[in-house]
Design a protein around this motif. Structure first.
Motif, PDB file in Angstrom:
ATOM      1  N   SER A  72       0.827  -1.214   0.000  1.00  0.00           N
ATOM      2  CA  SER A  72       0.000   0.000   0.000  1.00  0.00           C
ATOM      3  C   SER A  72       0.859   1.260   0.000  1.00  0.00           C
ATOM      4  N   TYR A  73       2.115   1.133   0.412  1.00  0.00           N
ATOM      5  CA  TYR A  73       3.031   2.278   0.399  1.00  0.00           C
ATOM      6  C   TYR A  73       3.633   2.507  -0.995  1.00  0.00           C
ATOM      7  N   GLY A  74       3.342   1.620  -1.914  1.00  0.00           N
ATOM      8  CA  GLY A  74       3.829   1.802  -3.280  1.00  0.00           C
ATOM      9  C   GLY A  74       5.235   1.290  -3.524  1.00  0.00           C
ATOM     10  N   ALA A  75       5.863   0.662  -2.507  1.00  0.00           N
ATOM     11  CA  ALA A  75       7.239   0.185  -2.681  1.00  0.00           C
ATOM     12  C   ALA A  75       7.263  -1.035  -3.590  1.00  0.00           C
ATOM     13  N   LYS A  76       8.263  -1.089  -4.445  1.00  0.00           N
ATOM     14  CA  LYS A  76       8.404  -2.240  -5.351  1.00  0.00           C
ATOM     15  C   LYS A  76       9.660  -3.052  -5.024  1.00  0.00           C
ATOM     16  N   HIS A  77      10.377  -2.651  -3.979  1.00  0.00           N
ATOM     17  CA  HIS A  77      11.614  -3.334  -3.592  1.00  0.00           C
ATOM     18  C   HIS A  77      11.665  -3.405  -2.061  1.00  0.00           C
ATOM     19  N   TYR A  78      12.127  -4.531  -1.558  1.00  0.00           N
ATOM     20  CA  TYR A  78      12.199  -4.679  -0.102  1.00  0.00           C
ATOM     21  C   TYR A  78      13.497  -5.392   0.250  1.00  0.00           C
ATOM     22  N   ARG A  79      14.318  -4.727   1.060  1.00  0.00           N
ATOM     23  CA  ARG A  79      15.578  -5.314   1.514  1.00  0.00           C
ATOM     24  C   ARG A  79      15.382  -5.848   2.941  1.00  0.00           C
ATOM     25  N   PHE A  80      15.547  -7.156   3.118  1.00  0.00           N
ATOM     26  CA  PHE A  80      15.416  -7.747   4.451  1.00  0.00           C
ATOM     27  C   PHE A  80      16.520  -8.779   4.618  1.00  0.00           C
ATOM     28  N   SER A  81      16.744  -9.226   5.874  1.00  0.00           N
ATOM     29  CA  SER A  81      17.815 -10.208   6.074  1.00  0.00           C
ATOM     30  C   SER A  81      17.254 -11.551   6.496  1.00  0.00           C
ATOM     31  N   LEU A  82      18.051 -12.583   6.265  1.00  0.00           N
ATOM     32  CA  LEU A  82      17.692 -13.935   6.693  1.00  0.00           C
ATOM     33  C   LEU A  82      18.413 -14.225   8.009  1.00  0.00           C
ATOM     34  N   SER A  83      17.728 -14.956   8.870  1.00  0.00           N
ATOM     35  CA  SER A  83      18.360 -15.388  10.110  1.00  0.00           C
ATOM     36  C   SER A  83      19.057 -16.727   9.829  1.00  0.00           C
ATOM     37  N   TRP A  84      20.382 -16.690   9.862  1.00  0.00           N
ATOM     38  CA  TRP A  84      21.210 -17.896   9.595  1.00  0.00           C
ATOM     39  C   TRP A  84      20.753 -19.053  10.498  1.00  0.00           C
ATOM     40  N   SER A  85      20.521 -18.740  11.774  1.00  0.00           N
ATOM     41  CA  SER A  85      20.185 -19.825  12.712  1.00  0.00           C
ATOM     42  C   SER A  85      18.725 -20.285  12.614  1.00  0.00           C
ATOM     43  N   ARG A  86      17.911 -19.601  11.782  1.00  0.00           N
ATOM     44  CA  ARG A  86      16.581 -20.159  11.471  1.00  0.00           C
ATOM     45  C   ARG A  86      16.740 -21.204  10.364  1.00  0.00           C
ATOM     46  N   ILE A  87      17.752 -21.009   9.535  1.00  0.00           N
ATOM     47  CA  ILE A  87      17.945 -21.884   8.372  1.00  0.00           C
ATOM     48  C   ILE A  87      18.859 -23.069   8.705  1.00  0.00           C
ATOM     49  N   ILE A  88      19.940 -22.789   9.441  1.00  0.00           N
ATOM     50  CA  ILE A  88      20.832 -23.857   9.948  1.00  0.00           C
ATOM     51  C   ILE A  88      21.029 -23.565  11.438  1.00  0.00           C
ATOM     52  N   PRO A  89      20.217 -24.165  12.300  1.00  0.00           N
ATOM     53  CA  PRO A  89      20.202 -23.761  13.715  1.00  0.00           C
ATOM     54  C   PRO A  89      21.579 -23.789  14.381  1.00  0.00           C
ATOM     55  N   LEU A  90      22.437 -24.755  14.009  1.00  0.00           N
ATOM     56  CA  LEU A  90      23.764 -24.805  14.610  1.00  0.00           C
ATOM     57  C   LEU A  90      24.816 -24.145  13.730  1.00  0.00           C
ATOM     58  N   GLY A  91      24.405 -23.727  12.541  1.00  0.00           N
ATOM     59  CA  GLY A  91      25.228 -22.849  11.709  1.00  0.00           C
ATOM     60  C   GLY A  91      26.281 -23.507  10.824  1.00  0.00           C
ATOM     61  N   GLY A  92      26.828 -24.650  11.227  1.00  0.00           N
ATOM     62  CA  GLY A  92      28.027 -25.186  10.573  1.00  0.00           C
ATOM     63  C   GLY A  92      27.768 -25.932   9.270  1.00  0.00           C
ATOM     64  N   ARG A  93      28.875 -26.188   8.556  1.00  0.00           N
ATOM     65  CA  ARG A  93      28.733 -26.795   7.226  1.00  0.00           C
ATOM     66  C   ARG A  93      28.285 -28.246   7.281  1.00  0.00           C
ATOM     67  N   ASN A  94      28.431 -28.898   8.435  1.00  0.00           N
ATOM     68  CA  ASN A  94      27.935 -30.278   8.536  1.00  0.00           C
ATOM     69  C   ASN A  94      26.656 -30.369   9.364  1.00  0.00           C
ATOM     70  N   ASP A  95      26.134 -29.233   9.747  1.00  0.00           N
ATOM     71  CA  ASP A  95      24.925 -29.226  10.586  1.00  0.00           C
ATOM     72  C   ASP A  95      23.673 -29.271   9.708  1.00  0.00           C
ATOM     73  N   PRO A  96      22.583 -29.827  10.258  1.00  0.00           N
ATOM     74  CA  PRO A  96      21.374 -29.999   9.449  1.00  0.00           C
ATOM     75  C   PRO A  96      20.667 -28.690   9.073  1.00  0.00           C
ATOM     76  N   ILE A  97      20.037 -28.728   7.900  1.00  0.00           N
ATOM     77  CA  ILE A  97      19.207 -27.606   7.440  1.00  0.00           C
ATOM     78  C   ILE A  97      17.829 -27.742   8.076  1.00  0.00           C
ATOM     79  N   ASN A  98      17.272 -26.618   8.504  1.00  0.00           N
ATOM     80  CA  ASN A  98      15.953 -26.621   9.133  1.00  0.00           C
ATOM     81  C   ASN A  98      14.896 -26.262   8.086  1.00  0.00           C
ATOM     82  N   GLU A  99      14.171 -27.272   7.619  1.00  0.00           N
ATOM     83  CA  GLU A  99      13.207 -27.042   6.523  1.00  0.00           C
ATOM     84  C   GLU A  99      12.120 -26.038   6.920  1.00  0.00           C
ATOM     85  N   ALA A 100      11.797 -25.980   8.213  1.00  0.00           N
ATOM     86  CA  ALA A 100      10.757 -25.028   8.635  1.00  0.00           C
ATOM     87  C   ALA A 100      11.246 -23.594   8.438  1.00  0.00           C
ATOM     88  N   GLY A 101      12.535 -23.375   8.670  1.00  0.00           N
ATOM     89  CA  GLY A 101      13.104 -22.039   8.454  1.00  0.00           C
ATOM     90  C   GLY A 101      13.080 -21.671   6.981  1.00  0.00           C
TER      91      GLY A 101
END
Ligand code: LGS
Length: 483
Positions: A72-101
């Protein structure tokens, strides 16, 4: 008398910016892991005005109505960030991906696209998974963290890159390194000088180690995108750098003139020279910091050279005066041995003060910074944050708070500065994101400071558009049609 409209290009991109920890809340939902900001904002004694992001704007649960409001504000672009720990709760390269995130961000991205709003994603806006801080010291450990960052960002490219074309690796690496490891006022709060840090940290060395870790994590994530995803997804990866502009405290004193330039190099050149020029750090930094500034290897410089970003993300709020310090720099100095003032030699303030001590309104200095960045880096600029809190906000009632004439004026002056930089100076500025879409958790200031064009009632979570939301919609329409 009606004011002449200062035009912006017809294809100028504008919208709003936010960050995950500042708005999402729902910190325990769907197995999200803790981040260093969950830890930092729950410290006792408090370092965040007794506030935290546990609920924040409850955007996690209200994202759909927030998208509707933004549309409703007429914006056509939105910059937001992702929470790393919502996507990979423990963060590391061998840690599981959280599908809910993943699913939450899929719903957000799809919801935006349905309303014709393009998602611009910041991959890291200060919320490192706490598990990585505990496991190996987070950003202090370049070897480990850069691998984990590449894996996390590659997961994001893979899962969201069919719909997301604009990626930002880091928001404000300067703040991560200096506020997190020198002044210690932000997570993880390490500092040799801040009594609240209880002696944890080494501010003579850690900010510079962290800086390099962020630069190389950015470059390696960009390399992964360019090698594996760019061809099919056709997107771009860049970084967002913040920086004040600095005027010399005494314009007739060559040492203060140099000090202003040096301050800009310590603030912006620290990251931008390696990333946008694939060069070593500015000479002024190497001279002052010597071996405390970790060097780049030949391989690292090659990776930087091969993965330069296509545009420069600029967060900008204000300016100061820089005065040369006559005595030698202390080991914990991070300003380039410069002291910062809001007055010049004659005691004249740069601009009127906003609702927070560090933010003066100085649009002419914004225009100068746009020129400085363009002259040095020769890269198209997009303003990824700009905005202000109104004076006296904390004492205002609701009716006063939504009539935010001060903020409207700030936006008007800063948009005029962009228009002049483009049309009179020839600086390519391609877009503008106002900070922020709504009031939110303002880090070390808790909820005391409001930057939103939308007022948030934190008791009821009710959103109310301020005058500035209506102003931005109409002024962009007007300016972009005035070409
Ligand atoms: O909310 C943040 C805004 C507000 O002011 C956003 O998350 C950041 O990306 C950005 O840093 N923001 C911001 N910056 C100005 C920081 C100056 C702080 C000076 C504090 C001195 C004690």
């Amino acid at each position: 008398m009606s004011r002449k409209v200062l035009p912006l290009p017809a294809d100028f991109k504008w919208g709003y910016a936010t960050a995950a920890y500042q708005i999402e809340g729902a910190v325990d939902a769907d197995d999200r892991g803790a981040s260093i900001w969950d830890t930092f904002s729950h410290l006792s004694p408090t370092r965040t005005k007794d506030a935290h992001g546990d609920i924040a704007c409850d955007h996690f649960n209200r994202y759909q109505s927030d998208i509707d409001l933004m549309a409703s504000y007429g914006a056509k672009h939105y910059r937001f960030s992702l929470s790393w720990s919502r996507i990979i709760p423990l963060g590391g390269r061998n840690d599981p991906i959280n599908e809910a995130g993943i699913s939450f961000y899929n719903k957000l991205i799809d919801g935006l696209l349905e309303k014709g709003i393009e998602p611009w994603i910041t991959l890291y806006h200060w919320d490192l998974p706490q598990a990585l801080e505990d496991r190996y010291g987070g950003w202090l450990n370049q070897e480990e963290v850069q691998k984990d960052f590449v894996r996390y960002t590659s997961v994001c490219f893979e899962r969201f890159g069919d719909r997301v074309k604009q990626w930002i690796t880091f928001n404000e690496p300067y703040i991560v390194a200096i506020f997190g490891y020198a002044t210690g006022i932000m997570a993880p709060g390490r500092s040799s000088t801040n009594p609240a840090s209880n002696g944890v940290g080494n501010s003579a060395t850690e900010p510079w180690i962290v800086g390099k870790s962020l630069i190389m994590s950015h470059a390696l994530a960009t390399e992964a995108y360019n090698q594996k995803f760019a061809k099919t997804q056709a997107g771009q990866v860049t970084i967002v750098l913040n920086g004040y502009y600095y005027e010399p405290w005494d314009a007739d004193n060559p040492q203060d003139v140099e000090a202003a330039q040096r301050r800009l190099e310590f603030y912006i050149g620290w990251f931008a020279d390696p990333i946008f020029l694939a060069q070593n750090y500015p000479a002024s930094m190497r001279e002052q910091l010597g071996s405390r500034l970790p060097a780049f290897t030949e391989t690292e410089l090659r990776i930087l050279a091969e993965n330069k970003p296509k545009w420069y993300g600029m967060n900008h709020y204000t300016a100061e005066f820089a005065r040369a310090e006559p005595s030698p720099p202390a080991s914990i100095n991070f300003t380039g041995n410069v002291t910062e003032h809001i007055n010049n030699k004659a005691g004249v303030e740069i601009g009127p003060q906003s609702g927070v001590s560090w933010l003066q309104v100085c649009p002419e200095q914004f225009r100068k910074l746009l020129n400085w960045v363009w002259n040095r880096y020769g890269c198209m600029i997009i303003i990824t944050e700009n905005g202000c809190p109104c004076p006296g906000e904390s004492g205002m009632d609701f009716a006063q708070s939504i009539e935010d004439d001060f903020r409207v004026k700030y936006f008007e002056l800063y948009l005029d500065a962009i228009s002049k930089a483009i049309n009179d100076d020839g600086v390519p500025v391609g877009g503008y994101f106002a900070w922020s879409f709504m009031d939110n958790f303002e880090w070390q200031n808790g909820y005391d400071i409001r930057f939103g064009v939308t007022h948030v009632n934190y008791d009821t979570q009710e959103r109310t558009p301020r005058k500035s939301a209506r102003y931005l919609k109409s002024t962009f329409n007007e300016r972009m049609a005035a070409n």
